[in-house]
Design an enzyme around this catalytic site. Structure first.
Site, PDB file in Angstrom:
ATOM      1  N   SER A   1       0.845  -1.199   0.000  1.00 11.11           N
ATOM      2  CA  SER A   1       0.000   0.000   0.000  1.00 11.11           C
ATOM      3  C   SER A   1       0.872   1.238   0.000  1.00 11.11           C
ATOM      4  CB  SER A   1      -0.904   0.020   1.228  1.00 11.11           C
ATOM      5  OG  SER A   1      -1.480   1.317   1.353  1.00 11.11           O
TER       6      SER A   1
ATOM      7  N   HIS B   1      -1.217  -1.417  -4.180  1.00 16.06           N
ATOM      8  CA  HIS B   1      -2.510  -1.198  -3.531  1.00 16.06           C
ATOM      9  C   HIS B   1      -2.759   0.302  -3.392  1.00 16.06           C
ATOM     10  CE1 HIS B   1      -5.811  -2.595  -0.932  1.00 16.06           C
ATOM     11  NE2 HIS B   1      -5.485  -1.621  -0.087  1.00 16.06           N
TER      12      HIS B   1
ATOM     13  N   ASP C   1      -5.142   2.986  -1.757  1.00 16.84           N
ATOM     14  CA  ASP C   1      -6.159   3.210  -0.731  1.00 16.84           C
ATOM     15  C   ASP C   1      -6.849   4.549  -0.954  1.00 16.84           C
ATOM     16  OD1 ASP C   1      -6.143   0.947   1.095  1.00 16.84           O
ATOM     17  OD2 ASP C   1      -4.078   1.525   1.579  1.00 16.84           O
TER      18      ASP C   1
ATOM     19  N   MET D   1      -9.598   7.099   0.010  1.00 17.35           N
ATOM     20  CA  MET D   1     -10.447   7.431   1.171  1.00 17.35           C
ATOM     21  C   MET D   1     -11.137   8.765   0.905  1.00 17.35           C
ATOM     22  SD  MET D   1      -7.832   6.552   4.254  1.00 17.35           S
ATOM     23  CE  MET D   1      -6.960   4.998   4.344  1.00 17.35           C
TER      24      MET D   1
ATOM     25  N   HIS E   1      -8.528  -0.020  -3.851  1.00  9.88           N
ATOM     26  CA  HIS E   1      -9.386  -0.267  -2.673  1.00  9.88           C
ATOM     27  C   HIS E   1     -10.144   1.016  -2.359  1.00  9.88           C
ATOM     28  CE1 HIS E   1      -9.507  -1.191   1.958  1.00  9.88           C
ATOM     29  NE2 HIS E   1     -10.706  -1.240   1.390  1.00  9.88           N
TER      30      HIS E   1
ATOM     31  N   MET F   1     -12.405   3.053  -0.252  1.00  3.33           N
ATOM     32  CA  MET F   1     -13.063   3.265   1.040  1.00  3.33           C
ATOM     33  C   MET F   1     -13.900   4.528   0.889  1.00  3.33           C
ATOM     34  SD  MET F   1      -9.840   2.224   3.426  1.00  3.33           S
ATOM     35  CE  MET F   1      -8.706   2.441   2.067  1.00  3.33           C
TER      36      MET F   1
ATOM     37  N   MET G   1     -10.836  -7.063   5.738  1.00  3.45           N
ATOM     38  CA  MET G   1     -10.087  -6.070   6.511  1.00  3.45           C
ATOM     39  C   MET G   1      -9.637  -6.695   7.834  1.00  3.45           C
ATOM     40  SD  MET G   1      -9.870  -3.286   4.703  1.00  3.45           S
ATOM     41  CE  MET G   1      -8.952  -2.432   5.988  1.00  3.45           C
TER      42      MET G   1
ATOM     43  N   GLY H   1      -9.111   3.053   7.461  1.00  8.87           N
ATOM     44  CA  GLY H   1      -8.935   4.472   7.755  1.00  8.87           C
ATOM     45  C   GLY H   1      -7.508   4.947   7.877  1.00  8.87           C
TER      46      GLY H   1
ATOM     47  N   ASP I   1      -6.083  -7.329   4.543  1.00  8.82           N
ATOM     48  CA  ASP I   1      -5.556  -5.963   4.511  1.00  8.82           C
ATOM     49  C   ASP I   1      -5.556  -5.350   5.904  1.00  8.82           C
ATOM     50  OD1 ASP I   1      -4.859  -3.357   3.937  1.00  8.82           O
ATOM     51  OD2 ASP I   1      -6.617  -2.913   2.705  1.00  8.82           O
TER      52      ASP I   1
HETATM   53  C1  DX5 Z   1      -6.394   0.761   5.869  1.00  7.98           C
HETATM   54  C2  DX5 Z   1      -5.936   0.505   4.455  1.00  7.98           C
HETATM   55  C3  DX5 Z   1      -4.765  -0.431   4.383  1.00  7.98           C
HETATM   56  C4  DX5 Z   1      -3.498   0.128   5.006  1.00  7.98           C
HETATM   57  C5  DX5 Z   1      -2.489  -0.970   5.176  1.00  7.98           C
HETATM   58  O1  DX5 Z   1      -7.455   1.644   5.853  1.00  7.98           O
HETATM   59  O2  DX5 Z   1      -6.990  -0.062   3.706  1.00  7.98           O
HETATM   60  O3  DX5 Z   1      -4.540  -0.821   3.041  1.00  7.98           O
HETATM   61  O4  DX5 Z   1      -2.950   1.148   4.221  1.00  7.98           O
HETATM   62  O5  DX5 Z   1      -1.392  -0.477   5.924  1.00  7.98           O
HETATM   63  P1  DX5 Z   1      -0.718  -1.359   7.085  1.00  7.98           P
HETATM   64  O6  DX5 Z   1      -0.152  -2.581   6.447  1.00  7.98           O
HETATM   65  O7  DX5 Z   1       0.315  -0.445   7.646  1.00  7.98           O
HETATM   66  O8  DX5 Z   1      -1.808  -1.698   8.080  1.00  7.98           O
HETATM   67 ZN    ZN Z   2      -6.433  -1.003   1.707  1.00  9.40          ZN
END
Ligand code: DX5
Ligand code: ZN
Length: 219
Positions: free
Chosen positions: A6, A31, A33, A35, A64, A66, A135, A140, A171
């Site tokens: 990520s 990956h 993320d 948000m 991904h 969110m 998850m 977050g 994840d």
């Molecule tokens: C959390 C994300 C994850 C996160 C993973 O909201 O969806 O993908 O970035 O990071 P680590 O491996 O540090 O938990």
């Molecule tokens: Zn993620």
């Protein structure tokens, strides 16, 4: 085991360099993320920034989302031709339609599920999806501690999936100490943020995770 680092946990001010370091022969996915400040409190980046990332790497993208309106956001990622687009089961009343739209683009449809949502919520969509993202932290932030109930949830999901061809991805909080247990529970792909981008190089970290996934597990 496939690894999807990520980039949220990387130095995002120097992402061109970070992407340049990632060896396509070693790193399976990147990956992303996304948000939206609503489904989760934080805002990260969207499709414009994701498009810039794509320009600097040949590694397949693992998106991904969110976000609380996947119906508005999912189509914005079609032009990127990512390998996977994953939306949250908690975010939509129309997960089957969402998955069909993604698959119609030749992209693998993924559904993510939060630690507090019963695995049985996925049962109605399994016939239309290619991937489930379990998850292992509340979504977050990166850098949170792995939630131990994940192993059991993955096993429950594996039983529910049965013979269907669906990848289980995990994840959150994943490192060399827990990836073996995930592998033996049925996980075939993991996201790792802080583990991949702390310490030695990202390629080395990915290799370490792959070896640890194959090692005898504690679970
Ligand atoms: C959390 C994300 C994850 C996160 C993973 O909201 O969806 O993908 O970035 O990071 P680590 O491996 O540090 O938990
Ligand atoms: Zn993620």
């Amino acid at each position: 085991m496939q690894i999807s680092p990520s980039i949220l946990a990387a130095d995002m001010t120097d992402l061109k360099a970070v992407l340049g370091q990632m060896d396509p022969a070693v790193v399976d996915f990147i990956h992303l993320d996304v948000m939206d400040g609503h489904f989760v409190p934080a805002i990260s980046f969207g499709e414009v920034y994701s498009g810039l990332i794509q320009k600097h790497t040949s590694i397949p993208l693992d998106v991904h989302l969110m976000v609380s309106r996947p119906d508005l956001q999912v189509p914005r990622y079609f032009d990127l031709k990512p390998a996977n687009i994953t939306f949250h089961i908690e975010a939509t009343d129309f997960p089957i339609r969402m998955a069909q739209l993604i698959r119609a683009q030749g992209i693998r449809a993924g559904v993510a599920i939060n630690p507090g949502t019963p695995i049985s919520a996925l049962e109605p969509v399994l016939h239309e999806i290619d991937l489930v993202l379990v998850m292992s932290v509340e979504p977050g932030f990166y850098g949170q501690a792995f939630i131990e109930t994940t192993y059991q949830r993955v096993q429950t999901l594996r039983d529910l999936i049965g013979e269907r061809n669906i990848v289980i991805e995990a994840d959150g909080g994943i490192n060399a100490g827990n990836i073996g247990g995930l592998a033996s529970s049925g996980v075939r792909m993991v996201v790792a943020g802080s583990y991949c981008f702390q310490g030695d190089g990202v390629n080395e970290r990915v290799q370490t995770l792959k070896s640890a996934a194959g090692a005898p597990a504690g679970h």
